[in-house]
Design a protein around this motif. Structure first.
Motif, PDB file in Angstrom:
ATOM      1  N   ASN A  77       0.874  -1.172   0.000  1.00  0.00           N
ATOM      2  CA  ASN A  77       0.000   0.000   0.000  1.00  0.00           C
ATOM      3  C   ASN A  77       0.911   1.223   0.000  1.00  0.00           C
ATOM      4  O   ASN A  77       1.940   1.241   0.671  1.00  0.00           O
ATOM      5  N   TYR A 105       1.215   5.664   0.064  1.00  0.00           N
ATOM      6  CA  TYR A 105       0.533   6.847   0.593  1.00  0.00           C
ATOM      7  C   TYR A 105       1.344   8.101   0.263  1.00  0.00           C
ATOM      8  O   TYR A 105       2.577   8.083   0.266  1.00  0.00           O
ATOM      9  N   TYR A 154       1.556  12.028   1.810  1.00  0.00           N
ATOM     10  CA  TYR A 154       1.169  12.952   2.853  1.00  0.00           C
ATOM     11  C   TYR A 154       1.777  14.325   2.556  1.00  0.00           C
ATOM     12  O   TYR A 154       2.823  14.444   1.918  1.00  0.00           O
ATOM     13  N   LEU A 185       5.633  13.715   1.961  1.00  0.00           N
ATOM     14  CA  LEU A 185       6.167  12.438   2.407  1.00  0.00           C
ATOM     15  C   LEU A 185       5.417  11.292   1.743  1.00  0.00           C
ATOM     16  O   LEU A 185       4.190  11.296   1.679  1.00  0.00           O
ATOM     17  N   TYR A 192      -0.834  -2.617  10.694  1.00  0.00           N
ATOM     18  CA  TYR A 192       0.580  -2.579  10.370  1.00  0.00           C
ATOM     19  C   TYR A 192       1.048  -1.147  10.242  1.00  0.00           C
ATOM     20  O   TYR A 192       0.351  -0.293   9.725  1.00  0.00           O
ATOM     21  N   GLU A 193       2.280  -0.939  10.682  1.00  0.00           N
ATOM     22  CA  GLU A 193       2.835   0.412  10.636  1.00  0.00           C
ATOM     23  C   GLU A 193       3.159   0.815   9.217  1.00  0.00           C
ATOM     24  O   GLU A 193       3.274  -0.016   8.320  1.00  0.00           O
ATOM     25  N   GLN A 194       3.304   2.108   9.024  1.00  0.00           N
ATOM     26  CA  GLN A 194       3.740   2.654   7.750  1.00  0.00           C
ATOM     27  C   GLN A 194       5.197   3.081   7.863  1.00  0.00           C
ATOM     28  O   GLN A 194       5.651   3.524   8.917  1.00  0.00           O
ATOM     29  N   TYR A 195       5.900   2.959   6.742  1.00  0.00           N
ATOM     30  CA  TYR A 195       7.313   3.332   6.682  1.00  0.00           C
ATOM     31  C   TYR A 195       7.449   4.511   5.722  1.00  0.00           C
ATOM     32  O   TYR A 195       6.950   4.458   4.594  1.00  0.00           O
ATOM     33  N   PHE A 196       8.137   5.520   6.182  1.00  0.00           N
ATOM     34  CA  PHE A 196       8.174   6.791   5.460  1.00  0.00           C
ATOM     35  C   PHE A 196       9.483   7.001   4.710  1.00  0.00           C
ATOM     36  O   PHE A 196      10.555   6.568   5.164  1.00  0.00           O
ATOM     37  N   GLY A 197       9.368   7.703   3.581  1.00  0.00           N
ATOM     38  CA  GLY A 197      10.540   8.126   2.853  1.00  0.00           C
ATOM     39  C   GLY A 197      11.139   9.378   3.464  1.00  0.00           C
ATOM     40  O   GLY A 197      10.605   9.924   4.439  1.00  0.00           O
ATOM     41  N   PRO A 198      12.237   9.877   2.870  1.00  0.00           N
ATOM     42  CA  PRO A 198      12.933  11.042   3.434  1.00  0.00           C
ATOM     43  C   PRO A 198      12.245  12.372   3.168  1.00  0.00           C
ATOM     44  O   PRO A 198      12.593  13.379   3.786  1.00  0.00           O
ATOM     45  N   PHE A 227       0.723   4.220  17.692  1.00  0.00           N
ATOM     46  CA  PHE A 227       2.132   4.314  17.318  1.00  0.00           C
ATOM     47  C   PHE A 227       2.701   5.633  17.825  1.00  0.00           C
ATOM     48  O   PHE A 227       1.987   6.613  17.989  1.00  0.00           O
ATOM     49  N   TYR A 269       5.854   8.067  16.373  1.00  0.00           N
ATOM     50  CA  TYR A 269       6.867   8.303  15.356  1.00  0.00           C
ATOM     51  C   TYR A 269       7.705   9.507  15.782  1.00  0.00           C
ATOM     52  O   TYR A 269       7.212  10.427  16.439  1.00  0.00           O
ATOM     53  N   GLY A 308      12.320  12.316   7.138  1.00  0.00           N
ATOM     54  CA  GLY A 308      11.089  11.539   7.192  1.00  0.00           C
ATOM     55  C   GLY A 308      10.792  11.079   8.606  1.00  0.00           C
ATOM     56  O   GLY A 308      11.528  11.369   9.545  1.00  0.00           O
ATOM     57  N   LEU A 309       9.689  10.358   8.754  1.00  0.00           N
ATOM     58  CA  LEU A 309       9.285   9.880  10.069  1.00  0.00           C
ATOM     59  C   LEU A 309       9.837   8.483  10.314  1.00  0.00           C
ATOM     60  O   LEU A 309       9.827   7.631   9.435  1.00  0.00           O
ATOM     61  N   GLN A 334      -4.100   0.605   5.542  1.00  0.00           N
ATOM     62  CA  GLN A 334      -3.918   1.251   6.826  1.00  0.00           C
ATOM     63  C   GLN A 334      -4.059   2.751   6.668  1.00  0.00           C
ATOM     64  O   GLN A 334      -3.376   3.361   5.855  1.00  0.00           O
TER      65      GLN A 334
END
Lengths: 116, 115
Positions: free
Chosen positions: A32, A34, A36, A90, A103-109, B34, B36, B43-44, B101
């Motif tokens: 998935n 996203y 932001y 982001l 599930y957590e989300q993982y972010f780019g820079p 969560f 962060y 980023g986060l 999510q």
């Protein structure tokens, strides 16, 4: 391991010009995705999400659009930028799930966009 | 609808002293929560997560958070602050939708650490 890339890192564009921000994910399939936006001094606002190629959902009406031409590529675009489009953009990914699990989300820079 | 409230926009501590960042949540069902962290122009990064297992959750860099259902709280703590902990911290709750999510972010707490 999974990694997420965004480019460019910074961008200064005049009002009325087009925009294209790119996000790619490595090391996972069918994530998935996203987009932001984070305005100065504020939290994150979800703009778009995608659960598969060509499947885009918009959270808020705006001057932006998103596309997912490939499984791990997510693009944020605009035909004509407004001053209010300035911000920190982001991209994030999460595991694609079909359950009530969380599930957590993982972010780019991130990409810092300044519209002048 | 799910939401989180971060009670402090700024928290200032001295290096070596405890850190407490407060978060209250609202959810119509058992939430996933969560924390962060975001360093300037970055980023986060996920610090920790609660998903209905142990109520005391340990994260990276010595942080931990305790889920208290009776108080609808999920406060973030660290026994001893380091200068490198200075950053923006976000408390986040997830919605429960099949297939994706959706995270709802708090407005953030800026942690300032002085020598």
């Amino acid at each position: 391991s999974q990694t997420i890339h965004q480019w460019p890192a910074t961008l200064v564009q005049p009002v009325g010009s087009p925009l294209s921000l790119e996000c790619t994910v490595e090391g996972t399939s069918n994530p998935n995705l996203y987009w932001y936006r984070q305005a100065a001094g504020r939290g994150l606002q979800l703009l778009f999400y995608s659960v598969g190629i060509g499947q885009i959902s918009s959270e808020v009406p705006q001057n932006l659009s998103a596309s997912r031409p490939q499984d791990r590529q997510f693009i944020l675009s605009s035909k004509k930028l407004l001053l209010s489009d300035s911000g920190f953009y982001l991209c994030a990914w999460s595991v694609h799930i079909w359950s009530w699990s969380s599930y957590e989300q993982y972010f780019g820079p991130g990409t810092r966009l300044t519209v002048t | 609808a799910q939401s989180v409230t971060q009670l402090d926009s700024h928290v200032s501590v001295s290096e070596g002293t405890p850190v407490l960042l407060r978060c209250n949540y609202s959810s119509s069902y058992s939430p996933s929560l969560f924390w962060y962290v975001q360093h300037p122009n970055k980023g986060l990064q996920l610090l920790l997560k609660y998903t209905s297992a142990a109520t005391l959750v340990k994260g990276i860099n010595g942080f931990e958070a305790e889920f208290k259902k009776s108080e609808t709280s999920f406060h973030l703590t660290k026994p001893s602050a380091h200068m490198s902990d200075a950053a923006e911290y976000f408390c986040v709750v997830s919605t429960r939708n099949t297939g994706f999510q959706k995270l709802v972010f708090g407005t953030g707490t800026r942690l300032l650490v002085s020598p």
